[in-house]
Design a protein around this motif. Structure first.
Motif, PDB file in Angstrom:
ATOM      1  N   ARG A  60       0.838  -1.211   0.000  1.00 36.42           N
ATOM      2  CA  ARG A  60       0.000   0.000   0.000  1.00 36.42           C
ATOM      3  C   ARG A  60       0.872   1.260   0.000  1.00 36.42           C
ATOM      4  O   ARG A  60       0.600   2.212  -0.754  1.00 36.42           O
ATOM      5  N   ARG A 120       2.354   1.794  -3.462  1.00 40.21           N
ATOM      6  CA  ARG A 120       1.377   2.303  -4.420  1.00 40.21           C
ATOM      7  C   ARG A 120       1.142   3.809  -4.221  1.00 40.21           C
ATOM      8  O   ARG A 120       0.931   4.543  -5.188  1.00 40.21           O
ATOM      9  N   HIS A 163       5.474   5.385  -4.073  1.00 42.37           N
ATOM     10  CA  HIS A 163       6.490   4.852  -4.986  1.00 42.37           C
ATOM     11  C   HIS A 163       7.875   4.854  -4.312  1.00 42.37           C
ATOM     12  O   HIS A 163       8.011   4.401  -3.191  1.00 42.37           O
ATOM     13  N   ASP A 203       0.740  -5.561 -11.981  1.00 36.50           N
ATOM     14  CA  ASP A 203       0.464  -4.625 -10.894  1.00 36.50           C
ATOM     15  C   ASP A 203       0.082  -5.363  -9.615  1.00 36.50           C
ATOM     16  O   ASP A 203      -0.652  -6.352  -9.649  1.00 36.50           O
ATOM     17  N   ARG A 232      -1.861  -4.517  -6.126  1.00 41.11           N
ATOM     18  CA  ARG A 232      -2.754  -3.504  -5.587  1.00 41.11           C
ATOM     19  C   ARG A 232      -3.273  -3.928  -4.222  1.00 41.11           C
ATOM     20  O   ARG A 232      -3.194  -5.102  -3.844  1.00 41.11           O
ATOM     21  N   SER A 234      -4.349  -7.789 -12.293  1.00 40.34           N
ATOM     22  CA  SER A 234      -3.461  -7.411 -11.189  1.00 40.34           C
ATOM     23  C   SER A 234      -3.521  -8.466 -10.091  1.00 40.34           C
ATOM     24  O   SER A 234      -4.400  -9.329 -10.078  1.00 40.34           O
TER      25      SER A 234
END
Length: 324
Positions: free
Chosen positions: A43, A46, A49, A61, A63, A80
């Motif tokens: 988290r 995301r 970065h 990805d 997520r 994802s």
């Protein structure tokens, strides 16, 4: 979404490195084992970065979603790996199960609770443990491991009584196999009835062999495992599914599914098949539907599957079980 996907998540203090190969993976284990830390790191990555201080590597990805607006998020995410921490109330909801079963995503769910509406595999339930890989440095390495062992860890098993999860073709086959061995076989009529049937059979002598579809039995595994720890002379055999057993026997004419059986994750689309059990059923039906002799039905087993040729091949594949 198909295939295997390696996930590496790393901070200054901890590192995770594991491979996901099915649409549903369960991270279980005690509080403080590292499940929430992993999801928090993803988290943070995301959101911030490189400024997060987290390194994340994956070919798709990664997520996270939580209680706030979870349904919209889930409907918008595609192709994802979605990580979900325990404590989110929607995990046990019917709507969440519906969306997962229609999704082209993979899901990694941290939970100690059973999720009976999701068909996940006994082989995709993991715990975390600290590894000595980084023993000499400050960083800790969290290694995942299968929570539940396999029948390969057992000695030879000579069953005196058989219980099948299946009540249809799988039961027909193992009832005949048991008849030839002169032992009794009953159906539990569903995975949620396994413990009940074992309790009803407590006074029966001999080793009890319980056969379930491992590809979709994950939600029952904790309760069954805990129950088995309290009694003796019971062995759980959890192949992917009965259809997988038949396909692996390599006895059906004009079929060649060796490459599929070796790496099914490369062929199973998570959006089309919510579990590998569903895939192997469809595969067997599709491989045989043009053959009036071998045409497979899940509801009623054709007599050809009870032939001595098929029986011998299946017994050979079930290496640690004595059927003769």
């Amino acid at each position: 979404m198909k295939g295997t996907h390696r996930v590496i998540v790393e901070s200054r203090k901890v590192k995770y490195d594991f491979v996901i190969k099915r649409n549903i993976t369960i991270l279980s284990g005690n509080s403080g084992s590292g499940k929430t830390v992993l999801i928090d790191l993803i988290r943070d990555y995301r959101r911030y970065h490189s400024d997060s201080g987290v390194f994340l590597s994956c070919d798709c990805d990664c997520r996270t979603i939580d209680n706030e607006d979870w349904e919209r998020q889930l409907e918008e995410i595609s192709n994802s790996i979605i990580f979900i921490d325990e404590g989110n109330r929607f995990l046990t909801s019917k709507r969440f199960a519906e969306l997962v079963q229609k999704s082209d995503n993979y899901f990694v769910i941290a939970t100690r609770e059973k999720l009976p509406m999701l068909p996940y595999s006994v082989n995709e339930i993991y715990g975390f443990r600290k590894s000595g890989k980084f023993h000499e440095v400050r960083q800790k390495y969290n290694e995942i491991y299968h929570l539940y062992g396999e029948i390969s860890e057992q000695n030879m098993i000579d069953p005196g009584f058989v219980i099948t999860e299946d009540s249809n073709s799988g039961y027909d086959f193992f009832a005949e196999l048991s008849k030839q061995k002169n032992i009794k076989c009953i159906s539990a009529n569903g995975k949620s009835n396994i413990i009940k049937k074992l309790q009803e059979s407590e006074n029966i002598d001999g080793t009890k062999l319980v056969i379930v579809d491992g590809a979709a039995f994950g939600s029952e595994m904790r309760d069954v495992s805990e129950y088995l720890d309290t009694i003796g002379d019971v062995v759980l055999y959890a192949p992917e599914s009965f259809e997988w057993i038949i396909l692996s026997s390599n006895t059906i004419p004009n079929t060649n599914v060796t490459s599929i059986l070796q790496q099914p994750e490369n062929y199973i689309d998570s959006k089309e098949y919510v579990s590998w059990e569903k895939f192997f059923t469809a595969l067997l039906i599709n491989q045989t539907h043009n053959d009036p002799v071998w045409a497979y039905s899940k509801r009623k087993l054709s007599n050809v599957y009870l032939s001595s040729k098929v029986m011998r091949a299946v017994k050979k594949n079930m290496k640690l079980i004595v059927w003769d």
